[in-house]
Design an enzyme around this catalytic site. Sequence first.
Site, PDB file in Angstrom:
ATOM      1  N   CYS A  10       0.905  -1.319  -0.193  1.00  0.00           N
ATOM      2  CA  CYS A  10      -0.127  -0.096  -0.026  1.00  0.00           C
ATOM      3  C   CYS A  10       1.463   0.988   0.056  1.00  0.00           C
ATOM      4  O   CYS A  10       2.612   0.808   0.112  1.00  0.00           O
ATOM      5  CB  CYS A  10      -0.732  -0.047   1.384  1.00  0.00           C
ATOM      6  SG  CYS A  10      -0.141  -0.105   2.463  1.00  0.00           S
ATOM      7  N   SER A  11       0.371   2.119  -0.189  1.00  0.00           N
ATOM      8  CA  SER A  11       0.827   3.403   0.185  1.00  0.00           C
ATOM      9  C   SER A  11       2.056   4.149   0.518  1.00  0.00           C
ATOM     10  O   SER A  11       2.622   4.544   0.775  1.00  0.00           O
ATOM     11  CB  SER A  11       0.360   4.729  -0.941  1.00  0.00           C
ATOM     12  OG  SER A  11      -0.756   4.890  -0.108  1.00  0.00           O
TER      13      SER A  11
END
Lengths: 473, 150
Positions: A10-11
Site C-alpha cells: 500500500c502507499s
Amino acid sequence: MKKIVAITSCSTGIAHTYMAAEALEVAAKEMGYEIKVETQGSIGAENILSAEEIQQADAVVIAASTSVNKDRFTGKKLVEVDVNEAIQNGKKLIEKSLTSPIYKSEGEEDDVNDVKTTSNKSGFQKVYSHLMTGVSYMIPFVVAGGLLIALAFAFGGINAEGEMASSLKKLGDLAMTLMWPALGGYVAFSIASRPGLVPGMVAGLLASQMNAGFLGALLGGFLAGYTINVLKKYIRLPQNFSGLLPVLILPLFSVLITGLIFIYVLGGPITALNDGLTNWLNGLTGINSVLLGLILGGMMAIDLAGPIGKAAYFFGVASLTNLSQGDVSNVMAAVMVSGMVPPLAMAFSSTIIGKNRYTREQREAGKSAWILGFSFISEGAIPFAVADPIRVLASVTVGASISGGLSMLFGSGIAVPHGGFFVFFIPGAVQNVLMYVLALAIGVIISGVLVTLWKKPIDKAKPQNAANAGEAA
Amino acid sequence: MGIQEVLTEELICFDLKSNEKETAIRELADLMQKSKILEDEELYLEAVMKREAEFTTGIGYGVAIPHGKSNVVTKPSIAFGKSKSGISYDSMDGKPVHLIFLIAVPENSNNEHLKILSQLSRKLIHQDIRDSLMKAVTKDEIYEVLKGDE
C-alpha cells in the site's frame, strides 16, 4: 491442495499491506489452500517469495495500491487488484486468481501498451526506431568481424595464410555472418518483442544466403516482426493451451510464414535490387564517386547524426555489408571521415584558432569534442550548433563534404563501420590510410577556419545576431 | 518491545465524544499532542487527511486505521479510541466505525516499531480480536488482546 502466492503493498506501507496479507492468509486457510504472502511495506519486502514457490503456485494474487514488479510471475495465472480489495474480499479474490488469465512477460505486455502509446508516433517514426534498433545491434558484429578479418590479412597476407591468421579470419567470418541474423532479429524484436527474434533471425540469415544483403535482412526483420503482431492478434487459444502460444505456435508459424514469403515473393526482387546497388557502387568511378562522397559527407554533417546523417550512415553500412570478404568500402570510408569532421572542426576552432570567439563553457566542450571527433561521434559538435546553428552547421557541412569527396578521390577504403581514428592504427582496417588522414585534416581545417572567420569575437555589448550573419555572408 | 511501547495508556480513549470522522481523528491526535508525540498537530493531521483523501482507511467491520507519516512525529505511536454509538466514516462497507486506531509514524522510523504496527494491522483482520476489543473496558484488557505473538 491449491497453492497461492501473493504480494500486498500500500502507499504508506504501514497498515493496509499487512491487513491485506492477513486477510488473504485467513481466507486461504478457510478455503483449505496453501498461501504465502510477500508484504512490500515500509519495513521493506518481508516473507519474500522464492522462485521455487512461485513456480509451484497455482495462481498469483497482487493486492497493491503501488506498482509492483510482476516480472517474476510470467506464465502464471495472475490477478491484480487494489490492496483494499484483499482486505474486503479475500476469498473471492483467491477464487478469481485461480481462473485468471496467464500473465505475459513484461516485453509482451509492453507490446500491448505499445499499440496505445506509440499510436501518436507517426508510422515513419516507428519504422525508423525499429530500423535503429536493428542496426544498433548489428554494428558491433560488423566491427568485430571487420577488424578481425583485417587483422587476419595483416598477419597472413591476402589469403590469410598461417595458423593464427586463419583462426582470426574464421572468427571474423563468423562474426560477420551473424550480423544478418542480428539485424533481422532485432528489427523484429523491436516490433514484436521477444517472439519476433526467431523469425527475424531466420529471415536475416535467409537474406544473407540469398545474397539479398542489408536490404534483405532489414525487410526480412520487418516482415517477421509484423507477422508476429498479426499472429498474436488473430490467434486465440483456449485458456488451457495459451501456454503453447509462445513456445510452439508463434515460433513455428512465424518462421513458416516469414520464410516462405521471403523465399518465394520478396527474396528475388530484393536480391536483384541489392545486386544492382552493389554494382552501381562498384561501378562508380572518377567524378561520380567523388560526387557521391561530397553528398554523403554533407549529409553526415548537416544535422549532426540526425535523420539525414543516419540515412547517409546506413548507406555506408549497407555498402560495407555487401563487400566480398577482405575488401574495403570506399563509401563507408567517406561516410566515417565526414562524420568525424564536425566535432573535430569545432574543437579545432574553439580550443586553438578561435578561442576568443567562444565562451568558457564552449571551450571546455571543445576539449571533449576532440575526443568525440576522433571516436567518430558527430554529436560532439552539437553544443556549438545549438548555440549558433547557421554558422556552425554550414561551416562543418562544407568541410565534411570536402572530406567525403577527397576520401573518394584518394580511393580510401575501410572495412568497419565505426571506430573513428582508433581503427586507423589497425593494420589492414583502412586502405590508403595516410591519404585518408589527409582527407580528414583538410576537412577539419576548412571547417574550422570557416567557422572561426564567420563567428565574431565575443563582445558583450554586441551580441551575435542576424545582422552579423548577413554581414559575414 | 511490545504494543505498550507504541500504544501507551495515555493514548487510549474508551469513549470518543465525536461522531464524525474528522473530529474523532482530531480527538485522538489531541491525546498524542498531550503526550508530546507530535511537534505540530496540524501538520500531522494534514498528513492523515491527505492519506484519507486517497482512499478511506475505514476498512469495514467497524474498524478504521487512519494513519499519517510525517517528520513532526517524534516516535511511532498508536492512539486507540472506541465509540459506542459509532462514527460515520465513509467506510468501505458503509457501516459506522466503532474502533479507531490512529497511527503516527515519523519519516524515518526503525523497523522494530513498524513491525509492531504491522502486527497490529494483521490482528484487526480477525473477527475474534475485534469482538474482544469491543468488549474490553480496561486498558489491561486492551493490552491483553493486542499483545504481540512473542
